[in-house]
Design an enzyme around this catalytic site. Structure first.
Site, PDB file in Angstrom:
ATOM      1  N   ASN A   1      -0.720  -1.255  10.000  1.00 23.13           N
ATOM      2  CA  ASN A   1      -0.422  -0.683  10.106  1.00 23.13           C
ATOM      3  C   ASN A   1      -2.493  -0.071  11.044  1.00 23.13           C
ATOM      4  OD1 ASN A   1      -1.676   2.518  10.215  1.00 23.13           O
ATOM      5  ND2 ASN A   1      -0.069   2.493   8.781  1.00 23.13           N
TER       6      ASN A   1
ATOM      7  N   ARG B   1      -4.210   2.581  11.745  1.00 23.71           N
ATOM      8  CA  ARG B   1      -4.378   3.474  10.880  1.00 23.71           C
ATOM      9  C   ARG B   1      -4.361   3.057   9.160  1.00 23.71           C
ATOM     10  NH1 ARG B   1      -1.424   8.719  12.218  1.00 23.71           N
ATOM     11  NH2 ARG B   1      -3.253   9.864  11.857  1.00 23.71           N
ATOM     12  N   CYS B   2      -4.882   1.830   8.828  1.00 26.70           N
ATOM     13  CA  CYS B   2      -4.933   1.808   7.546  1.00 26.70           C
ATOM     14  C   CYS B   2      -5.833   1.218   7.013  1.00 26.70           C
ATOM     15  CB  CYS B   2      -3.788   1.369   6.667  1.00 26.70           C
ATOM     16  SG  CYS B   2      -4.049   0.442   5.451  1.00 26.70           S
ATOM     17  N   SER B   3      -7.193   1.940   6.832  1.00 27.11           N
ATOM     18  CA  SER B   3      -7.697   0.636   6.277  1.00 27.11           C
ATOM     19  C   SER B   3      -8.013  -0.913   5.859  1.00 27.11           C
ATOM     20  CB  SER B   3      -9.428   1.535   5.397  1.00 27.11           C
ATOM     21  OG  SER B   3      -8.856   1.854   4.265  1.00 27.11           O
TER      22      SER B   3
ATOM     23  N   ARG C   1      -6.860  -2.874   8.404  1.00 33.75           N
ATOM     24  CA  ARG C   1      -8.097  -3.527   9.291  1.00 33.75           C
ATOM     25  C   ARG C   1      -8.680  -4.561   8.440  1.00 33.75           C
ATOM     26  NH1 ARG C   1      -8.239   1.669   9.966  1.00 33.75           N
ATOM     27  NH2 ARG C   1     -10.080   1.905   8.918  1.00 33.75           N
TER      28      ARG C   1
END
Length: 113
Positions: free
Chosen positions: A7, A9-11, A14
């Site tokens: 995802n 948007r998820c740190s 990433r």
């Protein structure tokens, strides 16, 4: 081939991608919010992780709290809930052959690559 359920948007997700990039190994990114896993695929992932379906649920998500929290759900109902609401799936998930890990913390990915 290594696969990461990601995802953007998820740190933590990433960070998981960055770990795989730094490993210099080939990998595939699956944006699971867009390409929702099938029931069989999600069941296979859960089996590879060696956990029960409830352990893969993000229980702090609003969707979970409002619709499922406190209810007696079977494993198949929990899997269906994750397919209907993929935001409920914990991330990132990394699979390498017959090994899988949830990248929380992201460094746990190093164990299987």
């Amino acid at each position: 081939m290594i696969k990461i359920y990601h995802n953007p948007r998820c740190s933590k997700s990433r960070q998981g991608v960055a770990i795989l990039e730094n490993s210099k190994k080939e990998f595939e990114i699956v944006k699971y919010l867009e390409n929702i896993p099938s029931e069989k695929e999600l069941t296979d992932i859960i089996n590879l992780l060696g956990i029960s379906p409830i352990q893969l649920v993000r229980k702090n998500e609003k969707i979970w709290k409002e619709n499922y929290k406190g209810k007696e759900l079977s494993d198949s109902e929990i899997i269906s809930a994750m397919i209907e609401n993929p935001k409920l799936i914990e991330r990132p998930i990394v699979i390498n052959d017959n090994k899988a890990v949830v990248g929380r913390p992201p460094e746990s990915i190093l164990e299987i690559i």
